[in-house]
Motif scaffolding. Structure first.
Motif, PDB file in Angstrom:
ATOM      1  N   ALA A  34       0.703  -1.162  -0.124  1.00 37.51           N
ATOM      2  CA  ALA A  34      -0.022  -0.001  -0.007  1.00 37.51           C
ATOM      3  C   ALA A  34       0.830   1.203   0.130  1.00 37.51           C
ATOM      4  O   ALA A  34       2.073   1.052   0.225  1.00 37.51           O
ATOM      5  N   SER A  35       0.267   2.503  -0.265  1.00 37.43           N
ATOM      6  CA  SER A  35       0.941   3.544  -0.077  1.00 37.43           C
ATOM      7  C   SER A  35      -0.003   4.795   0.296  1.00 37.43           C
ATOM      8  O   SER A  35      -1.300   4.343   0.309  1.00 37.43           O
ATOM      9  N   ALA A  36       0.629   5.659   1.006  1.00 38.08           N
ATOM     10  CA  ALA A  36      -0.288   6.596   1.381  1.00 38.08           C
ATOM     11  C   ALA A  36       0.567   7.929   1.784  1.00 38.08           C
ATOM     12  O   ALA A  36       1.712   8.206   1.420  1.00 38.08           O
ATOM     13  N   GLY A  37      -0.112   9.299   2.196  1.00 39.03           N
ATOM     14  CA  GLY A  37       0.579  10.361   2.145  1.00 39.03           C
ATOM     15  C   GLY A  37       0.136  10.969   3.610  1.00 39.03           C
ATOM     16  O   GLY A  37      -0.947  10.503   4.133  1.00 39.03           O
ATOM     17  N   ILE A  38       1.024  12.053   3.873  1.00 34.47           N
ATOM     18  CA  ILE A  38       0.477  12.969   5.255  1.00 34.47           C
ATOM     19  C   ILE A  38      -0.793  13.743   4.713  1.00 34.47           C
ATOM     20  O   ILE A  38      -1.523  14.254   5.365  1.00 34.47           O
ATOM     21  N   GLU A  39      -0.710  14.024   3.432  1.00 35.88           N
ATOM     22  CA  GLU A  39      -1.774  14.778   2.871  1.00 35.88           C
ATOM     23  C   GLU A  39      -2.378  13.932   1.333  1.00 35.88           C
ATOM     24  O   GLU A  39      -1.499  13.049   1.144  1.00 35.88           O
ATOM     25  N   GLN A  40      -3.466  14.430   0.967  1.00 37.23           N
ATOM     26  CA  GLN A  40      -4.040  13.854  -0.423  1.00 37.23           C
ATOM     27  C   GLN A  40      -3.910  14.923  -1.325  1.00 37.23           C
ATOM     28  O   GLN A  40      -4.520  15.829  -1.402  1.00 37.23           O
ATOM     29  N   HIS A  41      -2.978  14.513  -2.390  1.00 37.52           N
ATOM     30  CA  HIS A  41      -2.964  15.289  -3.445  1.00 37.52           C
ATOM     31  C   HIS A  41      -3.522  14.924  -4.927  1.00 37.52           C
ATOM     32  O   HIS A  41      -3.426  15.584  -5.746  1.00 37.52           O
ATOM     33  N   GLY A  42      -4.193  13.958  -4.710  1.00 35.95           N
ATOM     34  CA  GLY A  42      -4.621  13.244  -6.001  1.00 35.95           C
ATOM     35  C   GLY A  42      -3.398  12.282  -6.773  1.00 35.95           C
ATOM     36  O   GLY A  42      -2.296  12.538  -6.556  1.00 35.95           O
ATOM     37  N   LEU A  43      -3.968  11.544  -7.665  1.00 37.06           N
ATOM     38  CA  LEU A  43      -2.951  10.941  -8.651  1.00 37.06           C
ATOM     39  C   LEU A  43      -2.374  11.663  -9.589  1.00 37.06           C
ATOM     40  O   LEU A  43      -3.129  12.323 -10.294  1.00 37.06           O
ATOM     41  N   ASN A  44      -1.149  11.840  -9.820  1.00 35.91           N
ATOM     42  CA  ASN A  44      -0.415  12.615 -10.879  1.00 35.91           C
ATOM     43  C   ASN A  44      -0.388  11.998 -12.213  1.00 35.91           C
ATOM     44  O   ASN A  44      -0.106  10.878 -12.210  1.00 35.91           O
ATOM     45  N   PRO A  45      -1.036  12.714 -13.110  1.00 30.98           N
ATOM     46  CA  PRO A  45      -1.150  12.129 -14.420  1.00 30.98           C
ATOM     47  C   PRO A  45       0.033  11.641 -15.185  1.00 30.98           C
ATOM     48  O   PRO A  45       0.092  10.817 -15.617  1.00 30.98           O
ATOM     49  N   ARG A  46       1.102  12.571 -14.769  1.00 32.41           N
ATOM     50  CA  ARG A  46       2.459  12.102 -15.471  1.00 32.41           C
ATOM     51  C   ARG A  46       3.028  10.555 -14.566  1.00 32.41           C
ATOM     52  O   ARG A  46       3.749  10.101 -15.382  1.00 32.41           O
ATOM     53  N   ALA A  47       2.754  10.580 -13.657  1.00 36.72           N
ATOM     54  CA  ALA A  47       3.254   9.357 -12.790  1.00 36.72           C
ATOM     55  C   ALA A  47       2.481   8.192 -13.382  1.00 36.72           C
ATOM     56  O   ALA A  47       3.058   7.001 -13.814  1.00 36.72           O
ATOM     57  N   VAL A  48       0.975   8.183 -13.870  1.00 36.09           N
ATOM     58  CA  VAL A  48       0.189   7.331 -14.567  1.00 36.09           C
ATOM     59  C   VAL A  48       0.935   6.863 -15.892  1.00 36.09           C
ATOM     60  O   VAL A  48       1.054   5.728 -16.331  1.00 36.09           O
ATOM     61  N   GLN A  49       1.267   8.132 -16.438  1.00 34.36           N
ATOM     62  CA  GLN A  49       1.635   8.020 -17.990  1.00 34.36           C
ATOM     63  C   GLN A  49       3.188   7.229 -18.024  1.00 34.36           C
ATOM     64  O   GLN A  49       3.360   6.199 -18.655  1.00 34.36           O
ATOM     65  N   VAL A  50       4.016   7.596 -16.833  1.00 33.44           N
ATOM     66  CA  VAL A  50       5.296   7.121 -17.274  1.00 33.44           C
ATOM     67  C   VAL A  50       5.259   5.639 -16.614  1.00 33.44           C
ATOM     68  O   VAL A  50       6.271   4.774 -17.059  1.00 33.44           O
TER      69      VAL A  50
END
Length: 134
Positions: A34-50
């Motif tokens: 699993a992964s998580a954050g201290i805040e929620q910034h949404g899924l970055n589209p460039r991360a999805v792309q690469v």
């Protein structure tokens, strides 16, 4: 016995999401990832792309906040930025911690190609570090 790993970042939008995608593909089947954050910034589209460029679909992953109960049950917690390392909730001594101080590709500037290059560089580094966990 199942092992649990947690990838933590500030916003759970890039680095930790890519790490989760690689870990689900590369780590043995007895790992819960699993992964998580201290805040929620949404899924970055460039991360999805690469990630799609290397055959891993993370488009359905969600940006989530750290779950203290899951965190406490982990065998390994990996922080991917200093902010997450410094602000991560306290974990039991039984939880192994690693820190991978990777640059935030979302902070990259310049052309689209330059920004994608930053994402690819971080993606490739994450893959190598996950392979080393096996």
């Amino acid at each position: 016995m199942t092992k649990q790993i947690y990838f933590l970042c500030t916003g759970n939008s890039c680095r930790s999401q890519m790490a989760e995608g690689f870990a689900k593909q590369l780590l043995p089947a007895d790992w819960t990832v699993a992964s998580a954050g201290i805040e929620q910034h949404g899924l970055n589209p460039r991360a999805v792309q690469v990630m799609a460029e290397v055959g891993i679909d993370i488009s359905q992953q969600q940006s989530t906040l750290i779950d203290p109960a899951y965190l406490a049950q982990c065998d390994l917690v990996v922080t991917l930025c200093g902010d997450a390392r410094d602000r991560c909730p306290v974990t039991p001594p039984s939880v192994k911690k690693l820190h991978w101080p990777l640059p935030d590709p979302a902070q990259a500037t310049g052309t689209e190609d330059a920004q994608l290059s930053a994402f690819r560089s971080v993606r490739d580094e994450i893959k190598q570090r996950i392979l080393a966990l096996k």
